[in-house]
Design a protein around this motif. Structure first.
Motif, short mmCIF file in Angstrom:
data_model
loop_
_atom_site.label_atom_id
_atom_site.label_comp_id
_atom_site.label_asym_id
_atom_site.label_seq_id
_atom_site.Cartn_x
_atom_site.Cartn_y
_atom_site.Cartn_z
N PHE A 57 60.01 7.67 14.67
CA PHE A 57 59.05 7.81 13.82
C PHE A 57 59.66 8.16 12.42
O PHE A 57 60.90 8.84 12.18
CB PHE A 57 58.44 9.09 14.27
N SER A 59 58.34 10.11 9.70
CA SER A 59 57.83 11.23 9.40
C SER A 59 57.45 12.57 10.58
O SER A 59 57.16 11.79 11.72
CB SER A 59 56.69 11.35 8.19
N SER A 61 54.89 14.46 10.76
CA SER A 61 53.66 14.22 11.14
C SER A 61 53.31 13.18 11.74
O SER A 61 52.37 13.13 12.84
CB SER A 61 52.70 14.38 9.72
N GLU A 62 53.55 11.87 11.51
CA GLU A 62 53.49 10.90 12.32
C GLU A 62 53.94 11.02 13.89
O GLU A 62 53.38 10.36 14.94
CB GLU A 62 54.29 9.37 11.83
N THR A 63 55.16 11.79 13.83
CA THR A 63 55.78 11.97 15.37
C THR A 63 54.72 12.89 16.17
O THR A 63 54.36 12.61 17.28
CB THR A 63 57.21 12.69 15.43
N GLU A 65 51.58 13.41 15.67
CA GLU A 65 50.17 12.98 15.89
C GLU A 65 50.36 11.92 16.97
O GLU A 65 49.47 11.85 17.98
CB GLU A 65 49.74 11.96 14.80
#
Length: 227
Positions: A57, A59, A61-63, A65
């Motif tokens: 991922f 970022s 936060s992306e990971t 989420e």
């Protein structure tokens, strides 16, 4: 921000963010391998990754989420992989030669693409160093290539009992150079890399968020408060 991450590009000694992943450390006590209470690695060979092996991922936060809808083991944690700038070229050359699809890794590491140099999210701590090599979509570790016993004998290096990681950059650089000089390993360019970990448990379908609010998703996950 982790100390030592670059402010510029291409200066020897800088650390470049390769990407983020979620993994579950596991105990290790096999033949020709070190003892480790909770082996931690970016390799696809030795521990479980979420949501699947080889998943990177861009970022933090992306990971996190991506894990919200998954059953997440209690031991799962967020990690980032950092690579010294002078060792990035061999890594990216192996990715390009394999022709595999690695948009996150290439966007962060291949300066020819012209992407921004990204900082590591706050709140993490550096765990230690390992030696990795990219082969057709997978990251291999020197530990899964029967190199550990020879490395201890030839180089005098040692991994820690908790994570199975090398103590510093110097040891990892020595192991990578030594492995690259051999002809009996995977056909990869071995490189040193550092791991950063965030201590907070991952929120998922069976994680902290599900325990506290089984009917609905938490309104403000911990990672939104940090990142």
């Amino acid at each position: 921000m982790i100390e030592g991450l670059p402010a510029g590009d291409g200066v020897p000694g800088e650390m470049l963010l390769a990407g983020y992943f979620v993994a579950v450390p596991e105990s290790l006590n096999g033949s020709s391998l070190p003892r480790a209470a909770g082996l931690t690695t970016a390799s696809n060979c030795l521990i479980d990754r979420l949501p699947e092996d080889g998943c990177w991922f861009g970022s933090a936060s992306e990971t996190l989420e991506a894990c919200l809808a998954l059953p997440v083991p209690a031991g799962a944690r967020l990690y980032a992989l950092l690579v010294p700038s002078e060792h990035v070229d061999g890594f990216t050359a192996d990715i390009l030669a394999a022709g595999t699809y690695e948009p996150v890794l290439l966007a962060h590491l291949d300066r020819r693409i012209g992407g921004p140099v990204r900082e590591v999210a706050e709140g993490g701590r550096e765990l230690g160093w390992e030696v990795l090599g990219y082969d057709d979509g997978l990251l291999h570790s020197w530990l899964c290539n029967n190199l550990y016993e020879d490395g201890v004998r030839d180089l005098g290096v040692a991994t820690d009992d908790d994570r199975g990681l090398l103590p510093d950059r110097e040891a990892a650089v020595r192991v990578a150079a030594w492995a690259n000089a051999r002809g009996d390993t995977k056909p990869v360019t071995w490189f040193p890399a550092a791991l950063v970990e965030w201590d907070t448990p991952i929120e998922g379908r069976t994680g902290p968020a599900a325990i506290e609010a089984p009917v609905r998703r938490a309104a403000q996950p911990w990672w939104r408060r940090i990142f």
